[in-house]
Design a protein around this motif. Sequence first.
Motif, mmCIF file in Angstrom:
data_model
loop_
_atom_site.group_PDB
_atom_site.id
_atom_site.type_symbol
_atom_site.label_atom_id
_atom_site.label_comp_id
_atom_site.label_asym_id
_atom_site.label_seq_id
_atom_site.Cartn_x
_atom_site.Cartn_y
_atom_site.Cartn_z
ATOM 1 N N ILE A 87 0.847 -1.186 0.000
ATOM 2 C CA ILE A 87 0.000 0.000 0.000
ATOM 3 C C ILE A 87 0.884 1.238 0.000
ATOM 4 O O ILE A 87 0.704 2.152 -0.801
ATOM 5 N N GLU A 88 1.881 1.247 0.888
ATOM 6 C CA GLU A 88 2.727 2.434 1.018
ATOM 7 C C GLU A 88 3.531 2.685 -0.248
ATOM 8 O O GLU A 88 3.769 3.820 -0.625
ATOM 9 N N ARG A 89 3.933 1.628 -0.892
ATOM 10 C CA ARG A 89 4.743 1.771 -2.088
ATOM 11 C C ARG A 89 3.890 2.178 -3.294
ATOM 12 O O ARG A 89 4.404 2.603 -4.310
ATOM 13 N N GLY A 90 2.577 2.012 -3.181
ATOM 14 C CA GLY A 90 1.705 2.365 -4.307
ATOM 15 C C GLY A 90 1.416 1.184 -5.210
ATOM 16 O O GLY A 90 0.727 1.322 -6.223
ATOM 17 N N THR A 91 1.963 0.007 -4.870
ATOM 18 C CA THR A 91 1.762 -1.158 -5.729
ATOM 19 C C THR A 91 0.295 -1.598 -5.737
ATOM 20 O O THR A 91 -0.253 -1.903 -6.795
ATOM 21 N N ASN A 93 -2.350 0.240 -5.243
ATOM 22 C CA ASN A 93 -3.119 1.182 -6.059
ATOM 23 C C ASN A 93 -2.900 0.946 -7.553
ATOM 24 O O ASN A 93 -3.822 1.073 -8.350
ATOM 25 N N ARG A 94 -1.651 0.610 -7.921
ATOM 26 C CA ARG A 94 -1.389 0.354 -9.332
ATOM 27 C C ARG A 94 -2.245 -0.820 -9.803
ATOM 28 O O ARG A 94 -2.882 -0.753 -10.853
ATOM 29 N N PHE A 95 -2.286 -1.886 -9.002
ATOM 30 C CA PHE A 95 -3.088 -3.042 -9.413
ATOM 31 C C PHE A 95 -4.573 -2.699 -9.448
ATOM 32 O O PHE A 95 -5.300 -3.150 -10.310
ATOM 33 N N LEU A 96 -5.012 -1.879 -8.486
ATOM 34 C CA LEU A 96 -6.442 -1.581 -8.416
ATOM 35 C C LEU A 96 -6.921 -0.721 -9.585
ATOM 36 O O LEU A 96 -8.108 -0.651 -9.849
ATOM 37 N N THR A 97 -6.009 -0.042 -10.280
ATOM 38 C CA THR A 97 -6.445 0.717 -11.460
ATOM 39 C C THR A 97 -6.335 -0.114 -12.746
ATOM 40 O O THR A 97 -6.603 0.384 -13.818
ATOM 41 N N THR A 98 -5.910 -1.371 -12.621
ATOM 42 C CA THR A 98 -5.922 -2.269 -13.786
ATOM 43 C C THR A 98 -7.189 -3.139 -13.688
ATOM 44 O O THR A 98 -7.826 -3.169 -12.637
ATOM 45 N N PRO A 99 -7.517 -3.855 -14.762
ATOM 46 C CA PRO A 99 -8.733 -4.681 -14.700
ATOM 47 C C PRO A 99 -8.563 -5.952 -13.857
ATOM 48 O O PRO A 99 -9.452 -6.799 -13.884
ATOM 49 N N VAL A 100 -7.469 -6.106 -13.148
ATOM 50 C CA VAL A 100 -7.255 -7.352 -12.396
ATOM 51 C C VAL A 100 -8.407 -7.573 -11.405
ATOM 52 O O VAL A 100 -8.903 -6.624 -10.796
ATOM 53 N N THR B 55 -9.543 7.547 -12.174
ATOM 54 C CA THR B 55 -8.904 6.259 -12.453
ATOM 55 C C THR B 55 -9.564 5.115 -11.673
ATOM 56 O O THR B 55 -8.980 4.053 -11.522
ATOM 57 N N ASP B 77 -14.738 -1.056 -14.622
ATOM 58 C CA ASP B 77 -13.907 -2.015 -15.341
ATOM 59 C C ASP B 77 -13.634 -1.570 -16.782
ATOM 60 O O ASP B 77 -12.539 -1.771 -17.300
ATOM 61 N N LYS B 89 3.157 7.760 -6.348
ATOM 62 C CA LYS B 89 4.084 6.771 -5.813
ATOM 63 C C LYS B 89 4.384 5.756 -6.894
ATOM 64 O O LYS B 89 3.487 5.385 -7.639
ATOM 65 N N GLY B 91 4.986 2.375 -7.310
ATOM 66 C CA GLY B 91 4.105 1.236 -7.528
ATOM 67 C C GLY B 91 4.748 0.062 -8.232
ATOM 68 O O GLY B 91 4.169 -1.011 -8.288
ATOM 69 N N TYR B 109 -3.887 -7.038 -18.220
ATOM 70 C CA TYR B 109 -4.825 -6.541 -19.228
ATOM 71 C C TYR B 109 -5.161 -7.616 -20.251
ATOM 72 O O TYR B 109 -5.700 -7.332 -21.308
#
Lengths: 259, 344
Positions: A87-91, A93-100, B55, B77, B89, B91, B109
Amino acid sequence: MSTETLYQTWYMTQRQLMAILRQPVFLVITLVQPVIWLFLFGSLFRKVVELPGFGAGSYLDYLVPGVVVMSAVSSNMWAGMGTLEEIERGTLNRFLTTPVSRTALMNANVVQQGCSTAVQSVLIVLLGKLGGADYPGGIGGLLLLLLASVLLGTIFGAGSNAVGMLVRQRESIIGINSFLLLPLTFLSSAFMAPGLMPSWMRHIADFNPVNWALVAGRSAMSADPDWGDVLSRGGALLALAVAAVWLSTRTFHSYQQSV
Amino acid sequence: MTTAAPAVEADGLIKTYPGGVTALDGMGITVAAGTVFGLLGPNGAGKSTTVKILTTLARPDSGTALVAGHDALRHPDRVRRAIGVVAQKSGADPVATGRENLLLQGRLYGRRGAELGRRADELLERFDLAAAGGRLVRTYSGGMQRRLDVALGLMHRPQVLFLDEPTTGLDPEARTAMWEEISRLAGEEGLTILLTTHYLEEADRLAERIAIVDRGRVVAEGTPDELKGELRGDAVHVELRDTPDEVDARLLATALGEFAAVREVTVDGRRLSARADDGPAAVPHVLAVLDRQGAAVATVTVARPSLDDVYLRYAGRRFADADTGTGGSAAKAAVPATSAGGAR
């Protein structure tokens, strides 16, 4: 669950397993700690088997499932730290903005922790064997012990992830873990035969998931398993594990409320 | 791709965080497809919250948000498939290699097979990471990590790319390199870029349109030239050799005020400022007036209006004063010095 979710679960699990393999210090610590437990408790309590009513022939036989279960708890209850770091690193959030799929994200944690717990448990069992422990229940009994420890690990791993995501403070996880580990272990039959525990402790142990894993595992490993015990405790562990994973997936929603 | 429909359309966004902090207070922007749009404002103005909503990371209390033609609230989605995000950050996974990070991103994706590997290599090459692609990200420099972040955002060829403060924390050299890269991206394949920044220079240089954000709302919007043009004219700053007393200061201001080519004359200590339609042409007259009043001049500067002036006009305060967040580290550093001074 769609095929895509399964693929995604695999990719995310692979990522986490690679990360563990690439941090050898962490790997060594997780493996060495159980050895220390096995050696320390094995030497310290060797004579308790001589107490009338203990029931086991060698303390090592008795201790192996105890250390397997304790290690499953102690290594999984830190899972939230990893989540916090992501969470702190932003990882995250990065995943949560992808369709995963959110399910894949959480499942990957569960699968990775399950794999780690299984490997750790196998190593402890093998070390026990090297030290002369006897497993009369055979390979089937050992597999059930493994399953019980993986389920128990899942409960604590998912719970720790949920705490990490909700509270987002390292101190909280450290506090909760130090508070819980030893009482949960000692309020179970990990190191002491239930027949020799004070009765109030025995009653508490009945409600302790750590003890469920021990009762199910020990029974399955014995020469003459009580399948009723194995199924009831195993079923309770499974139900609790499912609930814990469901809860930790739900915490994604509350996490997203707060970003 | 239709060029007529805006790539981003947000309206009336309101977001309050637990504890009653209002992050957005009626935020709204429209970004035309294929353009670079800059959200400019100090830390805490609501830029990042806006990006998080657009986003699909956060949900607003109310308001609407359309991204690439999809409703970010009802069909997150669909929006996720159309956008690339480079958050503040990094990420990136530090214990994976640059290439592994890119491959995983593509897989999320739904990209598979040879095309996936080709795309990863192409981006590594393009962002000057080809040699470092097999190294763990934790060994990367800040600039390299930031370039990898942008590459991650581009992996699936998004229609809209969000860059949330892409150069914060970079050294000047890495920042210039990143600016060049963003300018290059802007010309490509109809990509729409929404950039947030608290660097005036960055917005001025990269964005075709800018929205100035303050306290959760857009306070001004236009092209950088339009925004600066609204200020009408140049700023003329004169530094006097001696600080005039109050009476003299008023006399100077009055004398200059009678002169039609300059307006908005202010005297603050030794510093005298005025606005003129044609700054260079006004300078000799200003100097003549000052000479007649017996005020000796140390320096004279003529400046085209900057976005800082624009910000001052619309938000009612200097950008640097409002930007408490970035000032934070400097302010914090100053605290022990002050207290040490007090103890002496």
